[in-house]
Write a protein that holds these residues in place. Structure first.
Motif, mmCIF file in Angstrom:
data_model
loop_
_atom_site.group_PDB
_atom_site.id
_atom_site.type_symbol
_atom_site.label_atom_id
_atom_site.label_comp_id
_atom_site.label_asym_id
_atom_site.label_seq_id
_atom_site.Cartn_x
_atom_site.Cartn_y
_atom_site.Cartn_z
ATOM 1 N N TRP A 74 35.755 34.884 36.884
ATOM 2 C CA TRP A 74 35.547 35.576 38.161
ATOM 3 C C TRP A 74 35.832 37.070 38.056
ATOM 4 C CZ3 TRP A 74 32.632 34.193 41.884
ATOM 5 C CH2 TRP A 74 32.436 32.847 42.180
ATOM 6 N N ASN A 75 36.685 37.477 37.113
ATOM 7 C CA ASN A 75 36.967 38.917 37.011
ATOM 8 C C ASN A 75 36.083 39.588 35.959
ATOM 9 O OD1 ASN A 75 38.077 37.868 34.746
ATOM 10 N ND2 ASN A 75 40.078 38.869 34.949
ATOM 11 N N ASP A 76 34.919 39.019 35.712
ATOM 12 C CA ASP A 76 33.949 39.637 34.810
ATOM 13 C C ASP A 76 33.575 41.030 35.338
ATOM 14 O OD1 ASP A 76 31.770 38.606 32.595
ATOM 15 O OD2 ASP A 76 30.917 40.112 33.968
ATOM 16 N N PRO A 77 33.373 41.994 34.419
ATOM 17 C CA PRO A 77 33.050 43.357 34.871
ATOM 18 C C PRO A 77 31.850 43.401 35.835
ATOM 19 C CG PRO A 77 33.395 43.321 32.504
ATOM 20 C CD PRO A 77 33.538 41.904 32.977
ATOM 21 N N ALA A 78 30.854 42.533 35.632
ATOM 22 C CA ALA A 78 29.672 42.573 36.493
ATOM 23 C C ALA A 78 30.036 42.229 37.936
ATOM 24 C CB ALA A 78 28.618 41.589 35.980
ATOM 25 N N ILE A 79 30.902 41.232 38.124
ATOM 26 C CA ILE A 79 31.303 40.864 39.486
ATOM 27 C C ILE A 79 32.244 41.922 40.052
ATOM 28 C CG2 ILE A 79 32.313 39.048 40.931
ATOM 29 C CD1 ILE A 79 31.667 37.046 38.767
ATOM 30 N N ARG A 80 33.099 42.465 39.175
ATOM 31 C CA ARG A 80 34.035 43.499 39.641
ATOM 32 C C ARG A 80 33.308 44.743 40.103
ATOM 33 N NH1 ARG A 80 38.507 43.141 35.437
ATOM 34 N NH2 ARG A 80 37.291 44.787 34.491
ATOM 35 N N ALA A 81 32.225 45.088 39.395
ATOM 36 C CA ALA A 81 31.467 46.291 39.745
ATOM 37 C C ALA A 81 30.849 46.141 41.138
ATOM 38 C CB ALA A 81 30.368 46.545 38.707
ATOM 39 N N LEU A 82 30.441 44.921 41.492
ATOM 40 C CA LEU A 82 29.848 44.708 42.810
ATOM 41 C C LEU A 82 30.911 44.622 43.901
ATOM 42 C CD1 LEU A 82 27.221 42.028 41.771
ATOM 43 C CD2 LEU A 82 26.668 44.237 42.791
ATOM 44 N N ASN A 83 32.132 44.276 43.496
ATOM 45 C CA ASN A 83 33.208 44.081 44.470
ATOM 46 C C ASN A 83 34.444 44.872 44.080
ATOM 47 O OD1 ASN A 83 32.048 41.661 46.106
ATOM 48 N ND2 ASN A 83 31.807 41.087 43.957
#
Lengths: 344, 323
Positions: free
Chosen positions: A139-148
């Motif tokens: 869940w803390n993948d950079p792609a998800i973090r970048a969106l959130n």
């Protein structure tokens, strides 16, 4: 009782009354049958009850699945079929069939991550495809973090949930992923059932909802109504126009409104990833399939009358079940289509 | 004593025996018809699944049996993952259900006080009457959350053992082969235990009492007298349960996770032949439908092989006993 039939005159009289009453019945009310998609079943049965009250005509709809609905209409055993997947040109021509959309529904990515409320997580198509491809596993993948950037995402493994049964929901979801991710298109593709690279399968929207509720750090996709009714967290999406939109009746209608129906023959268009600024990217419809030259003209006329009634008067029923009525622009196109294609 | 003329009596007897012979013949044919009906239904079902699945069975042949792919988009199907799931879940169910059933049956026939036998026996039979969808829902809403809580502990303890440990490593989803196997075990328990109870009751008291008189403990009587006496019926009961486990559909569909993979971990999701069919049949057309019917045919084959093994085992046992 039996003795009364002994007189031939009485027998004739009884027969005459029986015949008269049968004909009388058909003049008053027509029973038509339809079969197919389970996605539209709740709303069609609600419409059917209201329509029967108004006109006396009954619409019997059997929710046997889109594949079954297509088979039944091809065999000519029902007056209309309903499918979550549009039929292609060749099939329609071969059987003399036409098709048109009936109602809209939205599909939402739903998740169960502690501390993140419904509508707070932003996802985009590519990220969703990568999660379902098994490329994004935390869940803390950079792609998800970048969106959130403002969310506190856990370092937990993502459990992917998909449908285990063949379904229109899966068809629209996988179609959307194919449109936004070339890798998904080549590796998996779209269909009512696909070969899922990762994850567990739940049977039906209710099965997927139950899994998401029970399994921590899971993600799945369900019809919007199921996410609402089961109080599951759902994500908001970045759409084709680059805007972040929430799943609402307005954004579902915006998708139907801006999808390119004008250039699609026989409404053969899956409206996922619609271009509108406010369009919800995973919006789905299902198609009513009917013969252009029906064997039973009376029944077909009732069917058209039923759908026409549903487009105009069935909106409240549709909304109460979290379906979305077709936007007026699309209804207009459908009525034109009826005039040009169905000659009765 | 007055002796009546024998001639009419003889004629009567003649007529009577002729009528009897006719009735006998009708009765025998009716019985034969009933027996053949079962056979015809079986052969009919096997042939129609063979016919329905011919496109995949004969078109893809060995690939269908050896491939782990299940891709409805490309129409590429392999039956290995469902066969694996079917066998593994049934095996887990047997391993758990057989000893427990054995215990239940022994307790009820040998140890339990008379007033307890009736209620417990009835409760077990009631368990057999619960529809499988109820087991499925109980499994999904009650047992899966429970399993997801104890699975981390399983991984931490059993998962550390070399070799066997691999079976218990994996994400604690609560769903998967182990959960499905346990639910199946609960489902087949009443079948196995009621057969065992029935046959344990047939052991002559004489034999048991003689053994007790010779100074045997209860366990020795059970193990050396009751079990050998009823061995073939007990194995029959076990295979009845196994048959049910192999074909069970709804309960498994709810708790197995329905994903086409073959894993070394029992905590991972899988799929079975019957749950694949139940899941996908509704929307399957063309080759996909053919593949599902072919799966149904494979279930016939798998069940047949399992029963064949059971028969061979029984024959081996009989031979060893010198019968």
């Amino acid at each position: 009782m039996l003795t009364s039939y002994k007189s031939p005159i009485r027998l004739a009289a009884v027969a005459a009354i029986a015949v008269a009453s049968t004909f009388g019945m058909t003049a008053q009310a027509t029973d038509i049958t339809g079969a197919g998609s389970s996605f539209v079943y709740p709303v069609v049965s609600k419409w059917s009850a209201a329509y029967a009250e108004k006109t006396g005509n009954h619409v019997n709809y059997q929710s046997i699945g889109s594949g079954g609905g297509i088979a039944q209409i091809k065999a000519g055993t029902v007056d209309f079929g309903a499918s979550d997947m549009p039929l292609d040109e060749a099939t329609l021509d071969k059987f003399g069939l036409g098709q048109f959309p009936d109602v809209i529904g939205g599909i939402v990515p739903a998740f169960n991550v502690e501390g993140i409320a419904a509508g707070k997580m932003v996802l985009d198509g590519k990220t969703l495809a990568d999660i379902y491809l098994g490329k994004i596993t935390k869940w803390n993948d950079p792609a998800i973090r970048a969106l959130n950037p403002e969310l506190k995402l856990p370092a937990a493994n993502i459990t992917v949930v998909h449908r285990s049964d063949g379904s229109g929901t899966t068809f629209n979801f996988s179609d959307y992923l194919s449109k936004v991710s070339p890798e998904w298109k080549t590796k998996v593709g779209e269909g009512t059932a696909v070969q899922w690279p990762v994850g567990i399968g739940g049977k039906g929207n209710e099965g997927v909802s139950a899994y998401i509720k029970q399994i921590k750090d899971s993600i799945g996709y369900v019809e919007y109504a199921y996410a609402l009714q089961n109080h599951i967290g759902y994500a908001v999406m970045k759409n084709a126009a680059g805007n972040v939109v929430a799943p609402t009746i307005a954004t579902f209608q915006a998708a139907a409104d801006t999808a390119d129906w004008k250039h699609s023959k026989n409404f053969n268009l899956v409206m996922t990833n619609a271009p509108g600024a406010k369009a919800w990217p995973i919006t789905a419809t299902s198609w009513v399939i009917m013969y252009k030259k029906p064997k039973n003209v009376t029944n077909s006329k009732v069917a058209f009358d039923f759908f026409k009634w549903a487009y105009t008067h069935g909106q409240a029923q549709a909304r109460s079940l979290d379906y979305v009525p077709l936007p007026p622009s699309l209804v207009q196109q459908i009525e034109n289509y009826w005039k040009t294609e169905y000659k009765m | 004593m007055q002796v009546p003329s024998t001639e009419p009596l003889a004629r009567n007897i003649d007529a009577r025996s002729r009528a009897d012979a006719l009735h006998d013949r009708i009765f025998r044919r009716t019985l034969k018809f009933c027996a053949l009906l079962v056979l015809a239904a079986l052969v009919g079902a096997a042939l129609s699944t063979l016919w329905g699945g011919r496109e995949v069975l004969f078109g893809h042949g060995l690939h269908f049996l050896s491939s782990t792919a299940w891709n409805p988009v490309e129409d590429d199907y392999g039956a290995l993952a469902p066969i694996f799931g079917t066998l593994v879940t049934s095996l887990i169910a047997l391993v758990l259900a057989v000893p427990v059933s054995f215990g239940i049956a022994l307790f009820l026939t040998e140890i339990a006080p008379a007033w307890l036998r009736g209620p417990v026996g009835a409760a077990i039979e009631l368990l057999a009457g619960i529809p499988s969808i109820i087991y499925g829902m109980w499994g999904l809403f009650v047992f899966v959350p429970f399993m997801s809580r104890i699975e981390p502990a399983l991984s931490a303890t059993l998962g550390k053992i070399p070799l066997v440990g691999k079976l218990f490593q994996g994400p604690p989803l609560g769903l998967g082969l182990l959960t499905a196997g346990i639910v199946l075990a609960v489902m087949i328990l009443p079948f196995i235990s009621s057969v065992m109870r029935e046959v344990f009751q047939t052991v002559p008291t004489r034999l048991k009492e003689s053994a007790y008189a010779l100074g045997s403990t209860t366990w020795e009587v059970l193990w050396d007298i009751v079990l050998p006496y009823t061995r073939s019926a007990v194995i029959g009961g076990i295979f009845l349960g196994l048959g049910r486990a192999l074909g069970e559909t709804m309960a498994v569909t709810f708790v197995l996770g329905n994903s086409y993979n073959i894993t070394s971990s029992l905590l991972m999701p899988g799929t079975t032949i019957s749950s694949s069919i139940a899941n996908e049949f509704n929307e399957a057309v063309g080759t996909h439908r053919s593949a599902l019917i072919a799966l149904g045919f494979l279930l016939f084959v798998v069940t047949f092989i399992v029963l064949l093994i059971a028969r061979l085992m029984l024959r081996q046992l009989a031979k060893r006993e010198g019968r």
